[in-house]
Write a protein that holds these residues in place. Sequence first.
Motif, PDB file in Angstrom:
ATOM      1  N   ALA A 150     -23.364  40.926  12.989  1.00 56.81           N
ATOM      2  CA  ALA A 150     -23.889  39.445  12.527  1.00 56.81           C
ATOM      3  C   ALA A 150     -23.252  39.449  11.231  1.00 56.81           C
ATOM      4  CB  ALA A 150     -25.321  39.683  12.561  1.00 56.81           C
ATOM      5  N   LEU A 151     -23.324  40.645  10.528  1.00 56.22           N
ATOM      6  CA  LEU A 151     -22.925  40.349   8.767  1.00 56.22           C
ATOM      7  C   LEU A 151     -21.237  40.506   8.971  1.00 56.22           C
ATOM      8  CD1 LEU A 151     -24.989  43.093   7.190  1.00 56.22           C
ATOM      9  CD2 LEU A 151     -25.106  40.572   6.802  1.00 56.22           C
ATOM     10  N   HIS A 152     -20.741  40.817   9.749  1.00 60.83           N
ATOM     11  CA  HIS A 152     -19.138  40.834  10.166  1.00 60.83           C
ATOM     12  C   HIS A 152     -18.752  39.401  10.305  1.00 60.83           C
ATOM     13  CE1 HIS A 152     -14.976  41.593  11.617  1.00 60.83           C
ATOM     14  NE2 HIS A 152     -15.155  42.351  10.651  1.00 60.83           N
ATOM     15  N   LEU A 191     -27.650  42.817   1.350  1.00 56.90           N
ATOM     16  CA  LEU A 191     -26.813  42.760   2.362  1.00 56.90           C
ATOM     17  C   LEU A 191     -26.155  41.525   2.205  1.00 56.90           C
ATOM     18  CD1 LEU A 191     -28.987  44.186   5.345  1.00 56.90           C
ATOM     19  CD2 LEU A 191     -27.003  45.253   4.175  1.00 56.90           C
ATOM     20  N   LEU A 192     -26.640  40.184   2.255  1.00 55.75           N
ATOM     21  CA  LEU A 192     -25.897  39.068   2.021  1.00 55.75           C
ATOM     22  C   LEU A 192     -24.699  38.930   0.769  1.00 55.75           C
ATOM     23  CD1 LEU A 192     -28.783  36.604   3.141  1.00 55.75           C
ATOM     24  CD2 LEU A 192     -26.722  37.497   4.357  1.00 55.75           C
ATOM     25  N   LEU A 193     -25.575  39.690  -0.449  1.00 48.86           N
ATOM     26  CA  LEU A 193     -24.849  39.417  -1.588  1.00 48.86           C
ATOM     27  C   LEU A 193     -23.425  40.252  -1.210  1.00 48.86           C
ATOM     28  CD1 LEU A 193     -27.445  39.628  -4.407  1.00 48.86           C
ATOM     29  CD2 LEU A 193     -25.762  37.838  -3.800  1.00 48.86           C
ATOM     30  N   TYR A 194     -23.720  41.395  -0.680  1.00 47.93           N
ATOM     31  CA  TYR A 194     -22.664  42.171  -0.455  1.00 47.93           C
ATOM     32  C   TYR A 194     -21.426  41.731   0.355  1.00 47.93           C
ATOM     33  CZ  TYR A 194     -19.855  46.061   1.843  1.00 47.93           C
ATOM     34  OH  TYR A 194     -18.865  46.865   2.313  1.00 47.93           O
ATOM     35  N   VAL A 195     -21.974  41.092   1.340  1.00 47.87           N
ATOM     36  CA  VAL A 195     -20.907  40.426   2.418  1.00 47.87           C
ATOM     37  C   VAL A 195     -20.347  39.225   1.425  1.00 47.87           C
ATOM     38  CG1 VAL A 195     -20.654  39.121   4.345  1.00 47.87           C
ATOM     39  CG2 VAL A 195     -22.114  40.795   4.611  1.00 47.87           C
ATOM     40  N   SER A 196     -20.878  38.377   0.736  1.00 47.35           N
ATOM     41  CA  SER A 196     -20.285  37.319   0.163  1.00 47.35           C
ATOM     42  C   SER A 196     -19.279  37.857  -1.129  1.00 47.35           C
ATOM     43  CB  SER A 196     -21.502  36.609  -0.733  1.00 47.35           C
ATOM     44  OG  SER A 196     -22.390  35.963   0.193  1.00 47.35           O
ATOM     45  N   SER A 218      -7.581  52.716   0.155  1.00 50.73           N
ATOM     46  CA  SER A 218      -7.582  52.889   1.609  1.00 50.73           C
ATOM     47  C   SER A 218      -8.613  51.881   2.321  1.00 50.73           C
ATOM     48  CB  SER A 218      -7.611  54.188   1.867  1.00 50.73           C
ATOM     49  OG  SER A 218      -9.017  54.602   1.396  1.00 50.73           O
ATOM     50  N   GLY A 219      -8.285  51.474   3.541  1.00 49.43           N
ATOM     51  CA  GLY A 219      -8.995  50.571   4.122  1.00 49.43           C
ATOM     52  C   GLY A 219      -9.232  49.151   3.554  1.00 49.43           C
ATOM     53  N   GLU A 273     -13.993  49.593   9.141  1.00 44.93           N
ATOM     54  CA  GLU A 273     -14.564  51.047   8.689  1.00 44.93           C
ATOM     55  C   GLU A 273     -15.154  50.980   7.237  1.00 44.93           C
ATOM     56  OE1 GLU A 273     -12.434  55.340   7.798  1.00 44.93           O
ATOM     57  OE2 GLU A 273     -11.224  53.952   8.673  1.00 44.93           O
ATOM     58  N   ARG A 274     -14.214  50.353   6.352  1.00 47.20           N
ATOM     59  CA  ARG A 274     -14.588  50.187   5.012  1.00 47.20           C
ATOM     60  C   ARG A 274     -15.921  49.329   4.731  1.00 47.20           C
ATOM     61  NH1 ARG A 274     -10.678  50.554  -0.130  1.00 47.20           N
ATOM     62  NH2 ARG A 274     -12.479  50.179  -1.799  1.00 47.20           N
ATOM     63  N   PHE A 275     -15.881  48.232   5.450  1.00 42.69           N
ATOM     64  CA  PHE A 275     -16.926  47.118   5.487  1.00 42.69           C
ATOM     65  C   PHE A 275     -18.174  47.627   6.032  1.00 42.69           C
ATOM     66  CE2 PHE A 275     -19.239  43.516   7.521  1.00 42.69           C
ATOM     67  CZ  PHE A 275     -19.324  42.769   6.424  1.00 42.69           C
ATOM     68  N   PHE A 276     -18.074  48.407   6.970  1.00 45.71           N
ATOM     69  CA  PHE A 276     -19.369  48.802   7.734  1.00 45.71           C
ATOM     70  C   PHE A 276     -19.988  49.870   6.774  1.00 45.71           C
ATOM     71  CE2 PHE A 276     -18.578  47.271  12.433  1.00 45.71           C
ATOM     72  CZ  PHE A 276     -18.538  45.950  11.799  1.00 45.71           C
ATOM     73  N   TRP A 277     -18.861  50.839   6.150  1.00 49.55           N
ATOM     74  CA  TRP A 277     -19.364  52.051   5.586  1.00 49.55           C
ATOM     75  C   TRP A 277     -20.130  51.267   4.233  1.00 49.55           C
ATOM     76  CZ3 TRP A 277     -18.527  52.823   0.267  1.00 49.55           C
ATOM     77  CH2 TRP A 277     -19.040  54.008  -0.247  1.00 49.55           C
ATOM     78  N   GLY A 278     -19.878  50.155   3.803  1.00 48.71           N
ATOM     79  CA  GLY A 278     -20.808  49.620   2.610  1.00 48.71           C
ATOM     80  C   GLY A 278     -21.868  49.247   2.994  1.00 48.71           C
ATOM     81  N   ILE A 279     -22.045  48.493   4.108  1.00 45.96           N
ATOM     82  CA  ILE A 279     -23.265  48.298   5.079  1.00 45.96           C
ATOM     83  C   ILE A 279     -24.142  49.575   5.101  1.00 45.96           C
ATOM     84  CG2 ILE A 279     -24.562  47.099   6.830  1.00 45.96           C
ATOM     85  CD1 ILE A 279     -21.906  45.428   7.414  1.00 45.96           C
ATOM     86  N   GLU A 280     -23.645  50.513   5.650  1.00 45.01           N
ATOM     87  CA  GLU A 280     -24.575  51.630   5.916  1.00 45.01           C
ATOM     88  C   GLU A 280     -24.868  52.496   4.804  1.00 45.01           C
ATOM     89  OE1 GLU A 280     -26.287  54.545   7.936  1.00 45.01           O
ATOM     90  OE2 GLU A 280     -25.024  53.069   9.115  1.00 45.01           O
ATOM     91  N   VAL A 281     -24.264  52.280   3.504  1.00 45.47           N
ATOM     92  CA  VAL A 281     -24.691  52.855   2.319  1.00 45.47           C
ATOM     93  C   VAL A 281     -26.037  52.113   1.922  1.00 45.47           C
ATOM     94  CG1 VAL A 281     -24.108  53.096  -0.067  1.00 45.47           C
ATOM     95  CG2 VAL A 281     -22.642  53.704   1.582  1.00 45.47           C
ATOM     96  N   ILE A 282     -25.997  50.736   2.053  1.00 45.32           N
ATOM     97  CA  ILE A 282     -26.981  49.785   1.738  1.00 45.32           C
ATOM     98  C   ILE A 282     -28.168  49.975   2.560  1.00 45.32           C
ATOM     99  CG2 ILE A 282     -27.918  47.387   1.362  1.00 45.32           C
ATOM    100  CD1 ILE A 282     -25.066  46.707   0.948  1.00 45.32           C
ATOM    101  N   LEU A 283     -27.984  50.211   3.701  1.00 45.63           N
ATOM    102  CA  LEU A 283     -28.870  50.494   4.658  1.00 45.63           C
ATOM    103  C   LEU A 283     -29.592  51.922   4.373  1.00 45.63           C
ATOM    104  CD1 LEU A 283     -27.784  49.542   8.187  1.00 45.63           C
ATOM    105  CD2 LEU A 283     -29.511  48.272   6.836  1.00 45.63           C
ATOM    106  N   GLN A 284     -29.005  52.744   3.914  1.00 48.50           N
ATOM    107  CA  GLN A 284     -29.488  54.064   3.874  1.00 48.50           C
ATOM    108  C   GLN A 284     -30.585  54.320   2.618  1.00 48.50           C
ATOM    109  OE1 GLN A 284     -29.669  56.979   5.726  1.00 48.50           O
ATOM    110  NE2 GLN A 284     -28.543  55.745   7.315  1.00 48.50           N
ATOM    111  N   GLY A 285     -29.873  53.389   1.515  1.00 53.12           N
ATOM    112  CA  GLY A 285     -30.707  53.220   0.354  1.00 53.12           C
ATOM    113  C   GLY A 285     -32.114  52.527   0.615  1.00 53.12           C
ATOM    114  N   ILE A 286     -31.921  51.359   1.363  1.00 51.15           N
ATOM    115  CA  ILE A 286     -33.151  50.498   1.720  1.00 51.15           C
ATOM    116  C   ILE A 286     -34.150  51.511   2.696  1.00 51.15           C
ATOM    117  CG2 ILE A 286     -34.098  48.588   3.361  1.00 51.15           C
ATOM    118  CD1 ILE A 286     -31.402  47.301   2.828  1.00 51.15           C
TER     119      ILE A 286
END
Length: 231
Positions: free
Chosen positions: A96-98, A152-157, A198-199, A205-218
């Motif tokens: 969805a975020l992609h 998450l929306l701010l990150y994607v924007s 890189s990436g 890979e890099r985009f989803f990594w950023g989302i994963e980092v945010i999710l783990q923090g949440i």
Amino acid sequence: MMKPKREIVSRRNRPSKEPLSHELIVKTAYELLKEEGISGMSMRKIAKQLDTGPSSLYVYVKNLQELSSYVLDYGLGELNLPEHTEDNWKEQLFQALHAYAKLLIEQPGLAELSLQTIPIGDNAFRLNEYLLAVLQKGGIFSTSAAWGTDLLLLYVSSVALEKATRSNEQMVTIQNSYNDADPVRFPLIHSLKKELFSGDTISKERFFWGIEVILQGILQTHPKDNSFTTN
């Protein structure tokens, strides 16, 4: 020699203009945004496109900021979200975020607008409702889900705007500058110069990594936890 008679066209025979309305103003503003970027979405240009005066627009919208909120929501009408399934909730969130990121990149003005205003309307509600539902599947509720969605929306924007506004030539220049950084003064940059670039920012890979980092923090940080305060 007789001059040809000038043909007089009756106003009744001219095609009538579409009546001015809130919907027409928003649609026109969005088309100008796509054609000229955010600089094209001024009240003066919108009014000119509609063959009217800027003051007449304020009957339907309070100001440019409010109009921007409606325009952003209008653009979100083109967003295709994946269907809700019982599959991996995290994968649904990633997809969805992609999709949201791709829409913003395709419309650079929309990416910039997404960092300047909060959309108003059903399309924005649909996106937020979807994200909140997916986060709930992952065990993220209440304030954590609300704040997490915003983050998450701010990150994607921000990722989308960076991708949409930086050309390959600019990125090559920037990368060359980092490669040429003094290894004595900037040893960490020198040692990680390949990794820093890189990436691609929108690569999965890099985009989803950023989302994963945010999710783990949440998942690990609750709003009522005072451990992250600076006092």
